[in-house]
Design an enzyme around this catalytic site. Structure first.
Site, PDB file in Angstrom:
ATOM      1  N   HIS A 207       0.807  -1.232   0.000  1.00 56.05           N
ATOM      2  CA  HIS A 207       0.000   0.000   0.000  1.00 56.05           C
ATOM      3  C   HIS A 207       0.830   1.268   0.000  1.00 56.05           C
ATOM      4  CE1 HIS A 207       1.095  -0.101   4.260  1.00 56.05           C
ATOM      5  NE2 HIS A 207       0.781   1.172   4.324  1.00 56.05           N
TER       6      HIS A 207
HETATM    7  C1  UD1 Z   1      -0.936   6.394   5.619  1.00 58.49           C
HETATM    8  C2  UD1 Z   1       0.499   6.722   6.025  1.00 58.49           C
HETATM    9  C3  UD1 Z   1       1.369   5.492   5.823  1.00 58.49           C
HETATM   10  C4  UD1 Z   1       0.798   4.301   6.568  1.00 58.49           C
HETATM   11  C5  UD1 Z   1      -0.667   4.089   6.223  1.00 58.49           C
HETATM   12  C6  UD1 Z   1      -1.225   3.039   7.152  1.00 58.49           C
HETATM   13  C7  UD1 Z   1       1.188   9.053   5.633  1.00 58.49           C
HETATM   14  C8  UD1 Z   1       2.005   9.952   4.795  1.00 58.49           C
HETATM   15  N1  UD1 Z   1       1.070   7.788   5.188  1.00 58.49           N
HETATM   16  O1  UD1 Z   1      -0.930   6.069   4.254  1.00 58.49           O
HETATM   17  O2  UD1 Z   1       2.664   5.733   6.337  1.00 58.49           O
HETATM   18  O3  UD1 Z   1       1.535   3.144   6.218  1.00 58.49           O
HETATM   19  O4  UD1 Z   1      -1.401   5.311   6.415  1.00 58.49           O
HETATM   20  O5  UD1 Z   1      -2.270   2.343   6.583  1.00 58.49           O
HETATM   21  O6  UD1 Z   1       0.682   9.470   6.656  1.00 58.49           O
HETATM   22  N2  UD1 Z   1      -8.483   6.182   2.066  1.00 58.49           N
HETATM   23  C9  UD1 Z   1      -9.734   5.624   2.235  1.00 58.49           C
HETATM   24  N3  UD1 Z   1     -10.222   5.497   3.508  1.00 58.49           N
HETATM   25  C10 UD1 Z   1      -9.526   5.909   4.584  1.00 58.49           C
HETATM   26  C11 UD1 Z   1      -8.269   6.483   4.404  1.00 58.49           C
HETATM   27  C12 UD1 Z   1      -7.756   6.612   3.135  1.00 58.49           C
HETATM   28  O7  UD1 Z   1     -10.394   5.235   1.291  1.00 58.49           O
HETATM   29  O8  UD1 Z   1     -10.032   5.740   5.717  1.00 58.49           O
HETATM   30  C13 UD1 Z   1      -7.921   6.288   0.697  1.00 58.49           C
HETATM   31  C14 UD1 Z   1      -8.146   7.650   0.069  1.00 58.49           C
HETATM   32  O9  UD1 Z   1      -8.345   7.445  -1.284  1.00 58.49           O
HETATM   33  C15 UD1 Z   1      -6.809   8.324   0.296  1.00 58.49           C
HETATM   34  C16 UD1 Z   1      -5.813   7.179   0.232  1.00 58.49           C
HETATM   35  O10 UD1 Z   1      -6.504   6.061   0.786  1.00 58.49           O
HETATM   36  O11 UD1 Z   1      -6.547   9.311  -0.661  1.00 58.49           O
HETATM   37  C17 UD1 Z   1      -4.535   7.412   1.001  1.00 58.49           C
HETATM   38  O12 UD1 Z   1      -4.805   7.741   2.365  1.00 58.49           O
HETATM   39  P1  UD1 Z   1      -3.727   8.571   3.229  1.00 58.49           P
HETATM   40  O13 UD1 Z   1      -4.202   8.694   4.620  1.00 58.49           O
HETATM   41  O14 UD1 Z   1      -3.354   9.825   2.512  1.00 58.49           O
HETATM   42  O15 UD1 Z   1      -2.446   7.684   3.196  1.00 58.49           O
HETATM   43  P2  UD1 Z   1      -2.255   6.115   3.389  1.00 58.49           P
HETATM   44  O16 UD1 Z   1      -1.893   5.526   2.072  1.00 58.49           O
HETATM   45  O17 UD1 Z   1      -3.421   5.548   4.118  1.00 58.49           O
HETATM   46  N1  UDP Z   2      -3.480  -4.846   9.507  1.00 57.21           N
HETATM   47  C1  UDP Z   2      -4.791  -5.296   9.722  1.00 57.21           C
HETATM   48  N2  UDP Z   2      -5.531  -5.660   8.634  1.00 57.21           N
HETATM   49  C2  UDP Z   2      -5.046  -5.626   7.364  1.00 57.21           C
HETATM   50  C3  UDP Z   2      -3.716  -5.179   7.154  1.00 57.21           C
HETATM   51  C4  UDP Z   2      -2.960  -4.789   8.239  1.00 57.21           C
HETATM   52  O1  UDP Z   2      -5.252  -5.376  10.869  1.00 57.21           O
HETATM   53  O2  UDP Z   2      -5.775  -5.991   6.434  1.00 57.21           O
HETATM   54  C5  UDP Z   2      -2.678  -4.402  10.675  1.00 57.21           C
HETATM   55  C6  UDP Z   2      -1.420  -5.194  10.922  1.00 57.21           C
HETATM   56  O3  UDP Z   2      -1.670  -6.236  11.840  1.00 57.21           O
HETATM   57  C7  UDP Z   2      -0.464  -4.151  11.484  1.00 57.21           C
HETATM   58  C8  UDP Z   2      -0.955  -2.837  10.925  1.00 57.21           C
HETATM   59  O4  UDP Z   2      -2.257  -3.094  10.400  1.00 57.21           O
HETATM   60  O5  UDP Z   2      -0.540  -4.091  12.903  1.00 57.21           O
HETATM   61  C9  UDP Z   2      -0.037  -2.333   9.859  1.00 57.21           C
HETATM   62  O6  UDP Z   2      -0.611  -1.205   9.283  1.00 57.21           O
HETATM   63  P1  UDP Z   2      -0.276  -0.682   7.831  1.00 57.21           P
HETATM   64  O7  UDP Z   2       0.351  -1.769   7.045  1.00 57.21           O
HETATM   65  O8  UDP Z   2      -1.502  -0.054   7.319  1.00 57.21           O
HETATM   66  O9  UDP Z   2       0.737   0.500   8.125  1.00 57.21           O
HETATM   67  P2  UDP Z   2       2.327   0.567   8.319  1.00 57.21           P
HETATM   68  O10 UDP Z   2       2.698  -0.363   9.421  1.00 57.21           O
HETATM   69  O11 UDP Z   2       2.953   0.244   7.022  1.00 57.21           O
HETATM   70  O12 UDP Z   2       2.545   1.998   8.658  1.00 57.21           O
END
Ligand code: UD1
Ligand code: UDP
Length: 366
Positions: A207
């Site tokens: 992701h």
């Molecule tokens: C963010 C963090 C990343 C982390 C991830 C955890 C930053 C810069 N990035 O990335 O480090 O690994 O969270 O999962 O803070 N969206 C939805 N529903 C939601 C949230 C987001 O549909 O509840 C979609 C939207 O299209 C949005 C995209 O996901 O534009 C990205 O969301 P965003 O919060 O900007 O960054 P993440 O990729 O989630």
């Molecule tokens: N996780 C979850 N469901 C999923 C994918 C991830 O519960 O479908 C949990 C996982 O156990 C871990 C956390 O989400 O604790 C990791 O989050 P993510 O990969 O979104 O973010 P990152 O760690 O890369 O910032």
């Protein structure tokens, strides 16, 4: 000024990794104000984790939602500052490296409130990643840096942060896993629901912005993962993050077999899948840690990691983005005995962090 703690969170990994700190506050009757930025808002990334981890509802939800980095961070900063002025906590805690962390760290430091950064000192040394900039800035704004490992403490010392501000606590991801692993094994029915058997599938998450926002790279990663799994005759379960799902549609990419795209999983189901998988492929930070702790070999679909401890103990390899390297990395890791050590601590990090910010509590040894 009140005597309590304000915990700022906004995304899935922060909810999971701050749950042990919030629980420690509840158990020790320390007032804790929960401020949710609203960076994640879909139920599957947000409310399911509050429910499953038994967390109280946030006291404030800023509902900032998705936007460009600058707009999202700026709106959070404005909202967090208002809440902190109203609540006047003694200590603010942020965790990790998201935009919510950066906004929380700036807001607290501008108001001169004591700031603790949980999971401090991680470095990928890849400044193209938004997370790397966020974590460096949060570390340098923080008054107390809760480094999960000795390596992360060394990273902070190398940047001139005084040792007196650093505490090695272990990572709260271990607390959460130790508390929930058995429960997941006893209660989760996810393997049956997905029709996969123990040790007969790969689990994948993908992701990160640098991987899925580039169509050629995303396609190459999917291709490499699919060929690696095909070679070993297993399916790949891919719980898809909304960012990746959106990009797949936008780029018109087909996901090759035997990759099976499924909804983002609840925490207990996800850790059951991690525990049962033959191997994990991921670009997630938290998933690299959890696979290592659970004894499941991991192939990281990136060319850097801020979790080098997982590589040093033999639990993880970096496969970069090239399909041939992904296939070779999977071949290498699938043979590996999973008797490595857990480098992330003993599961008491949450309690230790609370004791540090509330020194009147009985002290646990580091
Ligand atoms: C963010 C963090 C990343 C982390 C991830 C955890 C930053 C810069 N990035 O990335 O480090 O690994 O969270 O999962 O803070 N969206 C939805 N529903 C939601 C949230 C987001 O549909 O509840 C979609 C939207 O299209 C949005 C995209 O996901 O534009 C990205 O969301 P965003 O919060 O900007 O960054 P993440 O990729 O989630
Ligand atoms: N996780 C979850 N469901 C999923 C994918 C991830 O519960 O479908 C949990 C996982 O156990 C871990 C956390 O989400 O604790 C990791 O989050 P993510 O990969 O979104 O973010 P990152 O760690 O890369 O910032």
């Amino acid at each position: 000024m009140s005597d309590g703690i304000a915990v700022i969170l906004g995304t899935r990994p922060e909810i999971i990794k701050l749950a042990p700190v919030i629980r420690a506050c509840e158990e020790n009757k320390i007032p804790c104000t929960l401020i949710h930025t609203g960076q994640h808002y879909s139920d599957s990334l947000d409310s399911v984790f509050f429910d499953q981890l038994g967390l109280p509802d946030p006291d404030y939800n800023l509902e900032v939602g998705s936007a460009s980095h600058g707009q999202q961070t700026g709106e959070m900063l404005i909202g967090i500052e208002e809440v902190l002025e109203e609540v006047s906590p003694e200590t603010v805690l942020v965790q990790g490296d998201t935009n919510s962390v950066l906004a929380g760290a700036i807001a607290a430091s501008k108001l001169d409130v004591d700031l603790g950064h949980v999971e401090a000192g991680l470095r990928s040394n890849d400044r193209k990643m938004p997370e790397e900039i966020n974590r460096v800035l949060a570390d340098h704004a923080a008054d107390t840096l809760f480094a999960p490992t000795r390596q992360s403490r060394e990273n902070l010392l190398a940047e001139g942060i005084p040792d007196s501000r650093i505490e090695v606590t272990g990572n709260t991801v271990v607390d959460a896993l130790y508390r929930n692993r058995e429960l997941a094994a006893e209660t989760s029915t996810v393997l049956d629901e997905l029709g996969v058997d123990d040790r007969e599938f790969f689990l994948m998450t993908l992701h990160r912005q640098e991987n899925v926002d580039d169509p050629e790279l995303f396609e190459a990663l999917l291709f490499g993962a699919s060929r690696a799994a095909d070679k070993h005759g297993v399916d790949v379960i891919y719980p898809i993050h909304p960012r990746a799902e959106k990009r797949l549609e936008e780029f018109g990419l087909d996901v090759p077999e035997p990759i099976r795209v499924v909804e983002p999983q609840e925490y207990l189901d996800f850790i059951r899948l991690e525990d049962a998988a033959t191997l994990v492929m991921t670009d997630s930070g938290g998933v690299q840690e959890e696979a290592c702790i659970l004894g499941t070999p991991c192939v990281t679909l990136r060319d850097s990691t801020e979790r080098p401890e997982t590589v040093s103990v033999g639990a993880n390899v970096l496969a970069d983005h090239d399909p041939a390297t992904i296939i070779a990395s999977v071949d290498q890791m699938i043979e590996r005995d999973s008797d490595w050590e857990n480098p992330f601590g003993d599961g008491d990090a949450g309690e230790r962090i609370l004791q540090s910010v509330q020194p009147q509590l009985e002290v646990l040894q580091p």
